[in-house]
Scaffold this active site. Structure first.
Site, PDB file in Angstrom:
ATOM      1  N   ASP A  18       0.854  -1.192   0.000  1.00 52.87           N
ATOM      2  CA  ASP A  18       0.000   0.000   0.000  1.00 52.87           C
ATOM      3  C   ASP A  18       0.890   1.243   0.000  1.00 52.87           C
ATOM      4  O   ASP A  18       2.062   1.181   0.374  1.00 52.87           O
ATOM      5  CB  ASP A  18      -0.951   0.018   1.205  1.00 52.87           C
ATOM      6  N   GLU A  69       0.092  -1.019   5.915  1.00 50.54           N
ATOM      7  CA  GLU A  69       1.163  -0.426   6.733  1.00 50.54           C
ATOM      8  C   GLU A  69       0.942   1.056   6.919  1.00 50.54           C
ATOM      9  O   GLU A  69       1.105   1.591   8.014  1.00 50.54           O
ATOM     10  CB  GLU A  69       2.532  -0.674   6.085  1.00 50.54           C
TER      11      GLU A  69
HETATM   12  N1  BES Z   1       8.707   3.209   5.428  1.00 50.92           N
HETATM   13  C1  BES Z   1       8.071   4.076   6.343  1.00 50.92           C
HETATM   14  C2  BES Z   1       8.830   4.220   7.647  1.00 50.92           C
HETATM   15  C3  BES Z   1      10.232   4.765   7.543  1.00 50.92           C
HETATM   16  C4  BES Z   1      10.600   5.654   6.551  1.00 50.92           C
HETATM   17  C5  BES Z   1      11.161   4.381   8.452  1.00 50.92           C
HETATM   18  C6  BES Z   1      11.900   6.129   6.466  1.00 50.92           C
HETATM   19  C7  BES Z   1      12.438   4.867   8.391  1.00 50.92           C
HETATM   20  C8  BES Z   1      12.821   5.732   7.388  1.00 50.92           C
HETATM   21  C9  BES Z   1       6.672   3.554   6.619  1.00 50.92           C
HETATM   22  O1  BES Z   1       5.990   3.215   5.441  1.00 50.92           O
HETATM   23  C10 BES Z   1       5.854   4.617   7.255  1.00 50.92           C
HETATM   24  O2  BES Z   1       5.666   5.632   6.659  1.00 50.92           O
HETATM   25  N2  BES Z   1       5.325   4.350   8.456  1.00 50.92           N
HETATM   26  C11 BES Z   1       4.424   5.239   9.095  1.00 50.92           C
HETATM   27  C12 BES Z   1       3.820   4.573  10.288  1.00 50.92           C
HETATM   28  C13 BES Z   1       2.434   4.052  10.111  1.00 50.92           C
HETATM   29  C14 BES Z   1       1.914   3.485  11.398  1.00 50.92           C
HETATM   30  C15 BES Z   1       1.474   5.022   9.531  1.00 50.92           C
HETATM   31  C16 BES Z   1       5.142   6.441   9.613  1.00 50.92           C
HETATM   32  O3  BES Z   1       6.305   6.346  10.047  1.00 50.92           O
HETATM   33  O4  BES Z   1       4.519   7.509   9.614  1.00 50.92           O
HETATM   34 MN    MN Z   2       7.166   2.096   4.243  1.00 47.60          MN
HETATM   35 MN    MN Z   3       5.329   5.144   4.541  1.00 50.81          MN
END
Ligand code: BES
Ligand code: MN
Ligand code: MN
Length: 455
Positions: free
Chosen positions: A86, A150
């Protein structure tokens, strides 16, 4: 050599990835429901074509989980690959140079929503496995679990992992969904922040009112909400919610020294963001503020009239979406509770407060003294020419703590994104050389990991 083999196929890899990127699998917006389902099917087909077995779509209460595996030899160690198909909503659309779901190459980069987060990075794994299988050189068993929720908090994944814990048995989890400091300074992510996300609603009068006739006599919920939000930080940019910092672990001097080894330039950072100055918690520098310290941010705020021109109105309601990034030892559930209690208590009696918790995720720390870390560091060194520096990242990936809690598995965060990839932003991109080097690093990881596990 693997590098040459990867290069030989790279046009096909990119064409396939482009097909994947064309599917607008935005999980947050129900208008894209069918597209998210379509992405799951596409992915399932891609896993079969790559030579994996038992490719299957498992439905959940939300978007499905795509699973596939290749058991080469029961004696081999098993690597569990996780990724998400996603993507974030593409808005604001007018800021994209090329449309978000029509991938395009410019300056050696793939531009599309999901190019880096996470379709491009997920796809490196499928191509790495495909290549090793074609060469009869896959030294580990692999199991792949790809989810479609995710970006909206992985709400249904815990249940899936729990129900399928036998199927998911493995030795280590491998995820490419993070970034490196730069191509000259490779880093290995060893920690992620957790998250509490809530939506608040402030209600004043029972209907929108004329702001002249009633203004001054009735609480304006937008004015009130702004004051309440402003009060959540003090002058040192510390969060004022009572108990918020109680469980925060301070970082050792040793780790501080390690993280401040990065060739970070504050001037460049400000330049790239177009800001005159940075802002954050007193007593910490920018690297620390964005990795090992907890934060609170408003992600969106609305209410009243936002259309063209001016309308004089005293609105009935005001809303905001608020997130808090958490660090090791803080609990998402506990922090959500503290927020609700505090935010309700600071509201004046002239308004009503309604708070809806969205989702959460726990922070994580992965050991640097482990076989899997050594295998990953070795792989980086081989492909990027330098030992990676271990760093903590400010983002969140909720599944990491779920794997730890439910399957007792440690995770290796083998990501290849860069800050300038603009994830979650207009003009998201992923460098083609990072995509190809990522495949090479993943293949090297399997070999070093299998080697270490043998001893
Ligand atoms: N891939 C990201 C997280 C990320 C990006 C970690 C760059 C380290 C470096 C992930 O898809 C993401 O965006 N996660 C969300 C959390 C989720 C619970 C909505 C976030 O971090 O906002
Ligand atoms: Mn991600
Ligand atoms: Mn992300």
């Amino acid at each position: 050599m693997m590098r040459n083999k990867i290069f030989e196929h790279h046009i096909r890899y990119l064409n396939e990835l482009f097909d994947f990127l064309r599917i607008p699998s935005v999980s947050a917006d129900s208008a894209y429901r069918q597209e998210v389902m379509h992405a799951a099917e596409w992915l399932c087909g891609s896993l079969s074509s790559a030579g994996l077995d038992k490719a299957e779509i498992f439905s959940t209460d939300g978007f499905p989980v795509v699973y596939a595996e290749k058991i080469v030899d029961p004696m081999y160690p098993t690597v569990l690959i996780y990724g998400h198909y996603d993507v974030q909503p593409p808005d604001p659309l007018n800021l994209w140079i090329s449309p978000p779901f029509q991938p395009e190459i410019r300056n050696g980069r793939i531009y599309a929503r999901g190019a880096c987060d996470d379709k491009g990075q997920l796809y490196m794994h499928i191509k790495a496995i495909e290549l090793m299988l074609a060469n009869k050189d896959l030294p580990c068993n692999v199991k792949c679990i790809f989810e479609g929720e995710e970006e909206i908090g992985s709400d249904n994944l815990g249940k899936f992992i729990h129900t399928n814990r036998e199927r998911l048995k493995a030795d280590v989890v491998l995820i490419s969904d993070t970034s490196i400091f730069s191509n000259d300074t490779p880093t290995l992510t060893v920690g992620l922040r957790g998250l509490s996300y809530l939506e608040v609603e402030i209600t004043g009068p029972n209907r929108d009112l004329h702001s002249g006739v009633y203004g001054g006599g009735v609480a304006n919920p937008i004015n009130v909400l702004c004051r309440m939000i402003a009060s959540l930080h003090d002058d040192n940019h510390r969060i004022t919610i009572p108990g918020f910092y109680n469980d925060v672990l301070s970082v050792s001097e040793e780790e501080k020294t390690m993280m401040n080894q990065l060739p970070f330039s504050l001037e460049e950072y400000k330049d790239q963001l177009g800001i005159e100055d940075v802002c954050g918690e007193s007593g910490y520098n920018t690297i620390e503020r964005t990795s090992v310290r907890p934060t609170l941010d408003v992600n969106g705020i609305w209410g009243g009239y936002t259309g063209e021109g001016a309308k004089t109105v005293l609105p009935s309601k005001a809303f905001a979406k608020i997130s808090m990034r958490l660090v090791p030892n803080q609990s998402s559930e506990k922090i959500t509770e503290l927020f609700i209690k505090h935010f309700t208590s600071i509201a004046p009696s002239s308004v009503k407060v309604n708070i809806k918790p969205h989702h959460g995720g726990e922070p994580c720390l992965t050991p640097v003294e482990s076989q899997e870390y050594r295998a990953a560091a070795h792989a980086f060194e081989e492909v990027w020419g330098k030992k990676p520096i271990p760093v903590r990242s400010g983002g969140s990936i909720p599944v990491v703590s779920l794997f730890e809690k439910i399957l007792s598995l440690k995770t290796v965060l083998l990501g290849f994104g860069l800050d300038e990839d603009n994830i979650h932003s207009p003009n998201e991109s992923f460098r083609i050389d990072n995509f190809l080097k990522g495949i090479e690093t993943i293949i090297a990881f399997y070999h070093h990991y299998a080697e270490l596990k043998k001893i």
